[in-house]
Write a protein that holds these residues in place. Structure first.
Motif, mmCIF file in Angstrom:
data_model
loop_
_atom_site.group_PDB
_atom_site.id
_atom_site.type_symbol
_atom_site.label_atom_id
_atom_site.label_comp_id
_atom_site.label_asym_id
_atom_site.label_seq_id
_atom_site.Cartn_x
_atom_site.Cartn_y
_atom_site.Cartn_z
ATOM 1 N N SER A 254 0.884 -1.282 0.040
ATOM 2 C CA SER A 254 -0.071 0.166 -0.011
ATOM 3 C C SER A 254 1.083 1.144 0.060
ATOM 4 O O SER A 254 0.499 2.296 -0.433
ATOM 5 N N SER A 255 2.007 1.133 0.406
ATOM 6 C CA SER A 255 2.827 2.329 0.480
ATOM 7 C C SER A 255 3.828 2.454 -0.889
ATOM 8 O O SER A 255 4.450 3.522 -1.029
ATOM 9 N N LEU A 256 3.386 1.609 -1.853
ATOM 10 C CA LEU A 256 4.142 1.577 -2.963
ATOM 11 C C LEU A 256 3.226 1.680 -4.332
ATOM 12 O O LEU A 256 3.480 2.262 -5.195
ATOM 13 N N ALA A 257 2.389 1.048 -4.522
ATOM 14 C CA ALA A 257 1.261 0.661 -5.410
ATOM 15 C C ALA A 257 0.161 1.610 -5.464
ATOM 16 O O ALA A 257 -0.671 1.349 -4.413
#
Lengths: 293, 325, 332
Positions: free
Chosen positions: B219-222
């Motif tokens: 969630s912190s990337l995509a």
């Protein structure tokens, strides 16, 4: 989890996938049964000198001798029926190989696990002795021991055990050392079980797979080592020829066309050893997770 | 937005002694340029096999049994191995969980990178080395001119993973498939790598498929998220939307299973049961035996529902109007 | 007052084994590694009865070594470990069965060739907690307590999934009726949904049995969830200790602060993708820790003094400890 079968049954179903190994196992079992029941299978007791007639000596396969039956594989220089002699010889070979293998397994495993478990100086001293012995040819050691101890089954087995236990010790040591580090051993040590109990109940059973593999190979090796010693005349008494001695007995006649005296016992020996090794190879492949599909 | 990778109804099967395992069972998605797509699932969900299938790296007894993978418009399914090999590393690259296994311990980093360069392009040794140092710099390896001469064991776990990422970047691939690349790393190192991957995707336009079991990392990337269960995509949508308002009970269970969401000491809203074996999947919805909302209709496989750029595969989606459960 | 469980000034070093060969090689001028690795350095921790202390840190910080020393599996190089004032190790041997451990890898922690029921029964029988004849019922009771079908007792470990194995491992530890349970990364190898089940089981059993527990994990959110108090380790030393909520909400050490900032959080907001500020640099090798404060090379607050003086762990507030020269400033 997928598999719900017992481990043994699963092992067998995997074993069955290698047709060649199943055939080899079948051959080993048939040979062992034939050897075990030799007195009921063969026409002659080759160790009973009363039965032997020198008139029947060195006859070719198919010869009908004084006993009135056909010598299917011919006869040896003492007039023994070769088929009978081979099966009786197999009996001695398998017995000695098995006895030496089992004793060496027990002794070597105890030494190896003790070294791995106790650790410290005991470990260093024991394993150096084992390493020293492994660097020394087994056949040489066995030769020296047989020469010192004299002839006889007990002496022969002692010599074979002394020559072979080091392989088991090395294997058991390596396996036990690996298992010792695993968490389940730590967990078992957190109970009031003594160290010896932990070694026997947990470490030993988990070291068995590699030991079984070494055992099959070493039984085959013990049989061929015994044959070698007998061939050199250092094995059993001449009156109870094992396969090695049968080969040796026929050796002088090889060049005079009487090949069967050496060749048939030789074939029997080769079939037995190759079959045992094939079974051993399959067991090793099955125990080795890297080779698993 | 231009799609660099279009996957339609991808199926990968393994023929085992015990039966056919459909590890990837009708997976579809589109990946745009510069996008990072999160692929989330637990072990045995088929997420890693999906990643391997994209590169044509499924080993026997597995095989891609159907569907389509279009990379920059070229169909990859059915392509001979030699052509796949030509594309692998150049157009599509992979990063694995364990950087120790992907780097050869006997060769220097320089040698390994030069070989990777030579596999797909012809340039002078000087230009190739310059390229290697450039990508090492980009992934945050300090002093790359000196470090490139080192052997893998001289690098820490995080640095090795950076080298693996650098190798993947050598040919500016259109797509990088990253299979749990930070799972083996410490949090502080993981944070550094996540930080750099994000800026990489933004700067180079390389699209990424980030495969992970960890919802928080993804969630912190995509920006978009695919949730897989038993070989199927059960939910897809914008990450924040899916996490805020999940449709599929499995997605919701994954979120409420996280201790970070609950108040300390309170029982977590867990998913009962265990991940099913591919060999004994129920006939209908594979999640039905573990689902709190199971009804008789769940005995049939739910169809895909598409709505507002979201997708789910459930007979009784959560968070929609009607009886709130 | 003596604490229920006390780890007092415990250090543990791992010296490289110097063999005869190494000595000869050293004589001939070869470089032989003789530095010892200080895995745990003068750590003091206390647990009250019924309390769970979470121990967090990154790889190589010594948390697992400390856990093994606390369990009596490894003897400490110096210092003592005592349960109700009685030492855990006497003459280098474990003197108590009152401490049991749940290990990280449920695939290595169960004997693969022993039926799981036997594995659970073994300790209690040897300890006379239950007779051999009654052990079947005892095992069944523990199996149902950890949420397993008692009829599974006759199976082998390979027939279970990771989560089920971890339940068995918990049953084995608890069947010994321990006073202290040491959990060494018990959920690290499990899937998210299974991890939640095991954490719930742990919380439930802790309530029912009033367990005292040392809970070791690298996962801050897991530790926060289960712990009353927590300690943060860095390069063999405890750098911060205090109530779990306090440590999380107002960290008193820059390392804790940075570690908390590094943890990816579940993003529920479309715009807020930029979240964390990673810590600079790598974790230094424990073979050659930096001088002064070990964290100083990576610390955003470091000053000249930090590179020279090693800060002691000291009480900054009531039952709240930090090993930072500027702890008061951080706590604010």
């Amino acid at each position: 989890m997928i598999e719900q079968q017992s481990p043994l049954r699963q092992f067998w179903s995997e074993f069955q996938e290698n047709r060649l190994a199943v055939l080899a196992l079948f051959v080993v079992i048939v040979l062992a049964l034939l050897a075990f029941f030799a007195p009921y299978v063969v026409p002659q007791n080759p160790y009973d000198l009363e039965n032997l007639s020198l008139l029947d000596a060195r006859r070719p396969p198919g010869f009908v001798g004084s006993g009135g039956y056909s010598h299917l594989l011919g006869t040896d220089p003492q007039g023994r029926d070769l088929l009978s002699a081979i099966l009786y010889g197999l009996r001695i070979s398998i017995l000695i190989g098995l006895a030496a293998g089992v004793v060496a397994l027990a002794l070597g495993t105890s030494v190896g696990i003790a070294a791995a478990y106790v650790g410290g100086r005991v470990e260093t001293v024991l394993m150096r002795i084992i390493d020293l012995q492994l660097s020394f040819p087994a056949i040489l050691l066995a030769l020296v021991l047989v020469a010192l101890l004299g002839q006889g089954k007990g002496q022969l087995i002692t010599a074979l055990v002394a020559a072979q236990y080091a392989y088991f010790a090395r294997t058991a040591y390596g396996a036990a050392k690996g298992e010792r580090r695993k968490d389940y051993i730590e967990a078992a040590l957190a109970t009031p079980l003594s160290g010896r109990q932990v070694a026997f109940r947990h470490i030993l059973p988990n070291c068995l797979p590699p030991l079984i593999v070494v055992a099959t190979v070493q039984i085959a090796n013990a049989i061929s080592l015994e044959a070698t010693l007998s061939f050199l005349g250092l094995g059993l008494p001449v009156t109870e020829p094992s396969l090695g001695m049968l080969i040796s007995n026929g050796f002088p006649y090889m060049m005079s066309g009487r090949y069967w005296i050496s060749v048939y016992p030789g074939i029997a020996l080769i079939i037995l050893i190759v079959a045992i090794n094939m079974v051993g190879d399959q067991i090793r492949d099955q125990f080795n997770p890297r080779l698993r599909k | 937005m231009t799609a660099v990778l279009e996957v339609r109804d991808l199926r990968t099967e393994f023929n085992t002694r015990a039966g056919v395992i459909r590890a990837v069972d009708g997976v579809s998605f589109t990946l745009n340029r510069g996008e990072i797509l999160g692929l989330v699932g637990e072990s045995g969900s088929g997420k890693s096999v999906t990643g391997f299938s994209l590169l044509g790296l499924v080993d026997q007894p597995g095989r891609i049994s159907g569907g389509s993978i279009r990379l920059n418009g070229t169909e990859l399914v059915g392509l001979p191995e030699s052509e796949l090999r030509d594309r692998r590393g150049r157009e599509i690259a992979m990063i694995f969980q364990d950087p120790i296994a992907t780097l050869n311990p006997l060769l220097t980093i320089r040698k390994q990178m030069m070989m990777a360069v030579a596999a797909h392009s012809r340039m002078t040794a000087k230009a190739a080395e310059a390229r290697c140092i450039e990508v090492l710099q980009r992934v945050g390896i300090p002093d790359p001119v000196a470090r490139i001469k080192g052997y893998p064991h001289e690098f820490s776990g995080g640095m090795r993973q950076r080298v693996a990422i650098a190798i993947a970047l050598l040919h500016d691939p259109a797509v990088i498939v990253a299979d749990e690349p930070t799972t083996a790393l410490d949090v502080s190192i993981q944070a550094q790598i996540l930080h750099e991957m994000r800026s990489l995707a933004a700067e180079t336009g390389t699209a990424m498929i980030w495969i992970s079991h960890d919802l928080a990392t993804v969630s912190s990337l995509a920006k978009r998220l695919l949730v897989m269960y038993a070989g199927k995509v059960v939910e897809e949508g914008a990450t924040a939307t899916v996490l805020r308002d999940p449709r599929h009970p499995y997605t919701r269970g994954l979120i409420t299973s996280l201790p970070a969401i609950a108040s300390p000491g309170e029982d977590l809203l867990q998913i009962p049961g265990t991940t099913p074996s591919f060999l004994s999947l129920p006939p209908g919805c594979p999640f039905a035996p573990r689902c709190d909302f199971v009804e008789s209709s769940c005995e049939k496989m739910p169809e895909i529902t598409l709505e507002n750029e979201r997708m789910w595969r459930c007979h009784h989606p959560l968070g929609l109007s009607g009886a709130e459960r | 007052m003596t604490a229920f469980f006390r780890i007092d000034q415990v250090s543990r070093a791992f010296a490289p084994e110097i063999t005869l060969g190494d000595r000869i090689a050293a004589k001939l001028g070869a470089q032989v590694e003789t530095r010892s690795l200080q895995a745990v350095n003068a750590v003091t921790l206390e647990l009250a009865k019924g309390e769970t202390l979470g121990l967090v840190g990154e790889s190589g910080c010594g948390k697992s070594t400390l856990g093994r020393v606390a369990a009596g599996i490894l003897p400490p190089s110096s210092g003592t470990v005592a349960l109700e004032g009685k030492p855990v190790l006497i003459n280098g041997h474990k003197a108590t069965t009152r401490i049991q451990t749940v290990f990280q890898d449920p695939f290595a922690s169960l004997d693969p060739r022993m039926k799981v029921g036997e594995t659970v029964a073994e300790g209690p029988i040897a300890h006379n907690l239950v007779s051999r004849t009654k052990s079947g019922g005892y095992v069944a009771e523990w199996f149902s307590r950890v949420g397993l079908d008692p009829s599974f007792a006759g199976r082998y470990p390979h027939q279970f999934s990771g989560g089920q194995r971890q339940r068995i491992a918990i049953a084995r530890a608890l069947a010994m009726k321990p006073d202290l349970l040491i959990c060494d990364e018990p959920v690290a190898s499990l899937d998210v949904s299974i991890q939640a089940q095991i954490l719930n089981l742990f919380l439930q059993l802790r309530r029912e049995l009033n367990l005292t527990c040392l809970f070791i994990s690298h996962d801050l959110s897991v530790v926060r969830h289960v712990s009353d108090r927590m300690a943060v380790m860095y390069l063999g030393r405890v750098v911060e200790e205090g109530g779990a909520d306090q440590v999380f909400d107002r960290p008193a050490h820059p390392y804790t602060k940075a570690l908390l900032a590094s943890v990816p959080k579940l993003t529920l907001d479309d715009e807020a993708l930029v979240h964390f500020e990673p810590i600079e640099g790598e974790i230094p090798s424990p073979l050659s820790p930096p001088s002064g404060c070990h964290f100083s090379p990576r610390c955003a607050f470091a000053e000249e003094r930090c590179r020279k003086d090693l800060p002691e762990l000291r009480e900054v507030e009531d039952r709240r400890f930090s090993a930072c020269h500027f702890a008061e400033v951080l706590v604010g």
